[in-house]
Design a protein around this motif. Structure first.
Motif, PDB file in Angstrom:
ATOM      1  N   MET A 107      21.102  30.940  38.407  1.00 25.88           N
ATOM      2  CA  MET A 107      19.748  31.181  37.896  1.00 25.88           C
ATOM      3  C   MET A 107      18.858  29.992  38.226  1.00 25.88           C
ATOM      4  N   SER A 108      17.766  30.261  38.861  1.00 27.35           N
ATOM      5  CA  SER A 108      16.874  29.175  39.252  1.00 27.35           C
ATOM      6  C   SER A 108      16.085  28.682  38.052  1.00 27.35           C
ATOM      7  N   ASP A 109      15.625  27.430  38.143  1.00 29.06           N
ATOM      8  CA  ASP A 109      14.802  26.896  37.059  1.00 29.06           C
ATOM      9  C   ASP A 109      13.352  27.273  37.213  1.00 29.06           C
ATOM     10  N   VAL A 150      29.760  27.646  37.823  1.00 27.78           N
ATOM     11  CA  VAL A 150      31.008  28.181  37.252  1.00 27.78           C
ATOM     12  C   VAL A 150      31.101  27.882  35.758  1.00 27.78           C
ATOM     13  N   PHE A 151      30.533  26.743  35.359  1.00 24.35           N
ATOM     14  CA  PHE A 151      30.558  26.413  33.926  1.00 24.35           C
ATOM     15  C   PHE A 151      29.654  27.360  33.147  1.00 24.35           C
ATOM     16  N   PHE A 152      28.454  27.591  33.692  1.00 22.63           N
ATOM     17  CA  PHE A 152      27.528  28.515  33.015  1.00 22.63           C
ATOM     18  C   PHE A 152      28.135  29.919  32.946  1.00 22.63           C
ATOM     19  N   ALA A 166      31.248  30.743  32.959  1.00 23.44           N
ATOM     20  CA  ALA A 166      32.343  30.783  31.982  1.00 23.44           C
ATOM     21  C   ALA A 166      31.795  30.838  30.559  1.00 23.44           C
ATOM     22  N   PRO A 217      25.064  25.165  46.717  1.00 25.36           N
ATOM     23  CA  PRO A 217      25.632  25.845  45.557  1.00 25.36           C
ATOM     24  C   PRO A 217      25.435  25.001  44.307  1.00 25.36           C
ATOM     25  N   ASP A 218      25.144  25.677  43.203  1.00 22.49           N
ATOM     26  CA  ASP A 218      24.922  24.983  41.937  1.00 22.49           C
ATOM     27  C   ASP A 218      26.275  24.516  41.404  1.00 22.49           C
ATOM     28  N   PRO A 219      26.461  23.203  41.261  1.00 21.44           N
ATOM     29  CA  PRO A 219      27.765  22.717  40.795  1.00 21.44           C
ATOM     30  C   PRO A 219      28.082  23.147  39.364  1.00 21.44           C
ATOM     31  N   LEU A 220      27.057  23.573  38.653  1.00 16.39           N
ATOM     32  CA  LEU A 220      27.271  23.977  37.253  1.00 16.39           C
ATOM     33  C   LEU A 220      27.473  25.478  37.103  1.00 16.39           C
TER      34      LEU A 220
END
Lengths: 192, 126
Positions: free
Chosen positions: B1-3, B20-22, B24, B15-18
């Motif tokens: 999701m873009s800011d 996979v965390f978001f 999850a 790729p957004d490093p976060l």
């Protein structure tokens, strides 16, 4: 945008029905809003019990304000988010500073299943979020975990859209730095 | 999701490093415990009861606003009309023909005209 407008008007209709004593509408609105507020408050406070208190108080304020609700303004859910955000801020200011610790992470080489890995990632993110400054955490949670649009977040946080974008970007940079050391342990390299 | 509210692609994005965390964290469905849900619904019922106006208050709400002033204005206008109907003819007569004029006309009709006895134009057929 159209979906937001529709959602807003549907929620306003439900709220009017609640004022008229319609219990089914109260149930529908509760099931629609309360879970999101509970999840948001839990992420802001890092404490489930406090999050439940905040959710109950925010919903109670919605019921009290319902007779005076003016349709066509923001969605009731946006209003409740704003109330919950203020309640969380009050609680965080009363609280002593705390330093959360990251959980023991599963070893990806040990063949953990995907579900456990995902739960561990989620938990790591929750704890990393608690290390962010409050406003950055609020913006990141609303944007990336609650899935709200920037204009709605701006309405909740009572700032401009540009400020929301800035807070989100700064929050994400700091989150990435906090989680950088955990990415390998959390199997990040397997997914990318 | 873009800011950004209106994301515009500017070539290949990193790729957004976060992500996979978001992803999850979003996968966890929020569940409201039944007792909390019950408390919220109970507070909704109590708030609705408190907001519901009693019968006299409901009646007052119905007649307040423009209804009551409208009724009051109608009654006032009716009373004013009645009052004018009874009272106005005398002052109007007084204005129409003051007392000194009555006396003057009496002198003309009873004293002056019989003395002069002019021909009545109407009787002369003019």
């Amino acid at each position: 945008m159209l979906r937001e407008v529709s959602e807003s008007s549907e929620q306003s209709v439900l709220l009017a029905q609640v004022v008229a004593g319609d219990q089914a509408a109260a149930r529908a609105l509760t099931d629609l809003i309360a879970p999101r507020i509970l999840r948001y408050a839990a992420r802001m406070l890092g404490n489930r019990e406090e999050a439940e208190d905040v959710t109950q108080e925010a919903m109670l304020r919605l019921w009290k304000m319902a007779p005076d609700w003016v349709p066509g303004q923001a969605a009731p859910s946006t209003w409740v988010y704003r109330v919950a955000a203020n309640l969380c801020t009050d609680r965080l200011r009363r609280r002593r500073p705390m330093l959360p610790e990251l959980p023991d992470l599963p070893d990806p080489a040990a063949g953990q299943d995907a579900q456990m890995m995902r739960a561990a990632r989620a938990q790591a993110l929750e704890l990393a979020l608690l290390q962010l400054p409050e406003r950055q955490r609020e913006a990141v949670v609303l944007r990336h975990l609650e899935g709200l649009g920037n204009p709605e977040i701006a309405a909740i946080m009572m700032v401009g859209v540009e400020a929301v974008e800035s807070l989100t970007a700064r929050g994400k940079r700091r989150l990435a730095a906090i989680l950088a050391g955990e990415r390998a342990a959390l199997g990040y390299d397997d997914d990318v | 999701m873009s800011d950004k509210s209106d994301p515009k692609p500017h070539g290949p994005q990193a790729p957004d490093p976060l992500a996979v965390f978001f992803e999850a964290a979003r996968a966890e469905a929020p569940v409201v415990p039944p007792d909390l849900r019950a408390r919220i619904l109970d507070s909704a019922v109590r708030a609705a009861d408190r907001a519901a106006p009693s019968r006299p208050r409901a009646l007052w709400h119905r007649v307040s606003g423009w209804t009551l002033p409208g009724l009051a204005a109608g009654v006032s206008a009716g009373l004013a009309g009645l009052w004018l109907g009874f009272v106005t003819p005398l002052p109007l007569m007084a204005l129409d023909m003051p007392g000194w004029m009555h006396e003057a006309l009496w002198h003309v009709d009873v004293i002056a005209l019989p003395l002069i006895w002019p021909d009545d134009p109407l009787l002369l057929g003019m």
